[in-house]
Design a protein around this motif. Structure first.
Motif, PDB file in Angstrom:
ATOM      1  N   GLU A 158       0.823  -1.200   0.000  1.00  0.00           N
ATOM      2  CA  GLU A 158       0.000   0.000   0.000  1.00  0.00           C
ATOM      3  C   GLU A 158       0.865   1.260   0.000  1.00  0.00           C
ATOM      4  O   GLU A 158       1.977   1.274   0.531  1.00  0.00           O
ATOM      5  CB  GLU A 158      -0.915   0.023   1.228  1.00  0.00           C
ATOM      6  CG  GLU A 158      -1.956  -1.084   1.238  1.00  0.00           C
ATOM      7  CD  GLU A 158      -3.038  -0.858   0.199  1.00  0.00           C
ATOM      8  OE1 GLU A 158      -3.237   0.308  -0.189  1.00  0.00           O
ATOM      9  OE2 GLU A 158      -3.679  -1.844  -0.211  1.00  0.00           O
ATOM     10  N   ASP A 160       0.318   3.967   1.581  1.00  0.00           N
ATOM     11  CA  ASP A 160       0.058   4.751   2.786  1.00  0.00           C
ATOM     12  C   ASP A 160       1.234   4.613   3.755  1.00  0.00           C
ATOM     13  O   ASP A 160       1.410   3.550   4.381  1.00  0.00           O
ATOM     14  CB  ASP A 160      -1.225   4.253   3.449  1.00  0.00           C
ATOM     15  CG  ASP A 160      -1.571   5.023   4.719  1.00  0.00           C
ATOM     16  OD1 ASP A 160      -0.885   6.028   5.012  1.00  0.00           O
ATOM     17  OD2 ASP A 160      -2.523   4.609   5.409  1.00  0.00           O
ATOM     18  N   HIS A 176       6.105   2.095   1.200  1.00  0.00           N
ATOM     19  CA  HIS A 176       5.003   2.812   0.550  1.00  0.00           C
ATOM     20  C   HIS A 176       5.394   3.385  -0.806  1.00  0.00           C
ATOM     21  O   HIS A 176       4.533   3.795  -1.582  1.00  0.00           O
ATOM     22  CB  HIS A 176       4.498   3.938   1.459  1.00  0.00           C
ATOM     23  CG  HIS A 176       5.514   5.007   1.693  1.00  0.00           C
ATOM     24  ND1 HIS A 176       6.598   4.846   2.541  1.00  0.00           N
ATOM     25  CD2 HIS A 176       5.618   6.271   1.199  1.00  0.00           C
ATOM     26  CE1 HIS A 176       7.322   5.953   2.554  1.00  0.00           C
ATOM     27  NE2 HIS A 176       6.747   6.834   1.747  1.00  0.00           N
TER      28      HIS A 176
END
Length: 232
Positions: A158, A160, A176
């Motif tokens: 991800e 994030d 990330h």
């Protein structure tokens, strides 16, 4: 109204439309009914060219395999040929990952897939590999290529940064960013895997067949074709 001189459908047009649908929405969403709708014809019209849905899928898969370059086996030593073929093979599959499960079943009766298998196997046997080992090499290369094309390592993380808490994942502070570098990460990993596999196969060849022939572009002293420096 006069009937058109050319039929509205052809095998090539059906395969092209089916490829677009599979690329866009995957195998689960693909159906002959939807394909007919996309082509603007009635469903039974498709069966003038293909008897079943599976025949259409096989034709799509074979059209993709026909894009893979197997000429390397007639032009280069087996290591160079395997490396270049593997990259051409992956490029074709990576452009159409949704069809990979069909390709993973093996060549079946598909002409282009059988021609590719023949070229790879023949090239390896001609290079001195025992037939059984040539079969194993072709199989393992297919596993590596199909696995690489089927998914992306980089996209599995991800984007994030808050997800990767330092206390829980102290070594993933840059994870990330992987998705932003998906192509370089995935292609780099594949290239490394192929190089490692070829290094191992070179050792097996020396043990089973005999001294390795000089690789294309290498000097007699073992220089690298890309750096000009001796390999350890």
């Amino acid at each position: 109204m006069a009937r058109p001189r050319q039929p509205r459908l052809s095998r090539a047009r059906i395969v092209e439309a089916a490829t677009v649908l599979i690329d866009a929405d995957g195998l689960d969403a693909f159906s002959t009914r939807r394909l007919a709708l996309e082509l603007g014809v009635r469903g039974p019209s498709l069966y003038n060219h293909f008897a079943t849905k599976n025949e259409i899928l096989d034709a799509v898969a074979d059209e993709i395999i026909a894009q893979v370059d197997v000429s390397f086996f007639a032009e280069h030593d087996w290591r160079t040929a395997l490396r270049r073929w593997a990259h051409s093979y992956r490029d074709a599959l990576a452009a159409h990952p949704n069809i990979v499960p069909v390709l993973a079943r093996g060549p079946g009766r598909r002409p282009a897939a059988l021609a590719m298998a023949d070229a790879v196997y023949g090239g390896l046997v001609d290079a001195g590999w025992p037939p059984a080992r040539a079969t194993h090499i072709g199989a393992v290369m297919r596993y590596v290529v199909a696995g690489s094309a089927l998914g992306s390592f980089a996209r599995g993380f991800e984007a994030d940064p808050a997800l990767y808490e330092e206390e829980r994942y102290p070594h993933l502070s840059q994870a990330h960013l992987l998705a932003d570098h998906q192509r370089s990460v995935d292609e780099g990993a594949f290239a490394l895997g192929v190089d490692m596999l070829l290094a191992g196969l070179s050792q097996v060849y020396a043990e089973v067949v005999g001294p390795l022939p000089p690789a294309a572009g290498s000097s007699a002293t073992g220089g690298s074709a890309t750096t000009g420096q001796a390999r350890p």
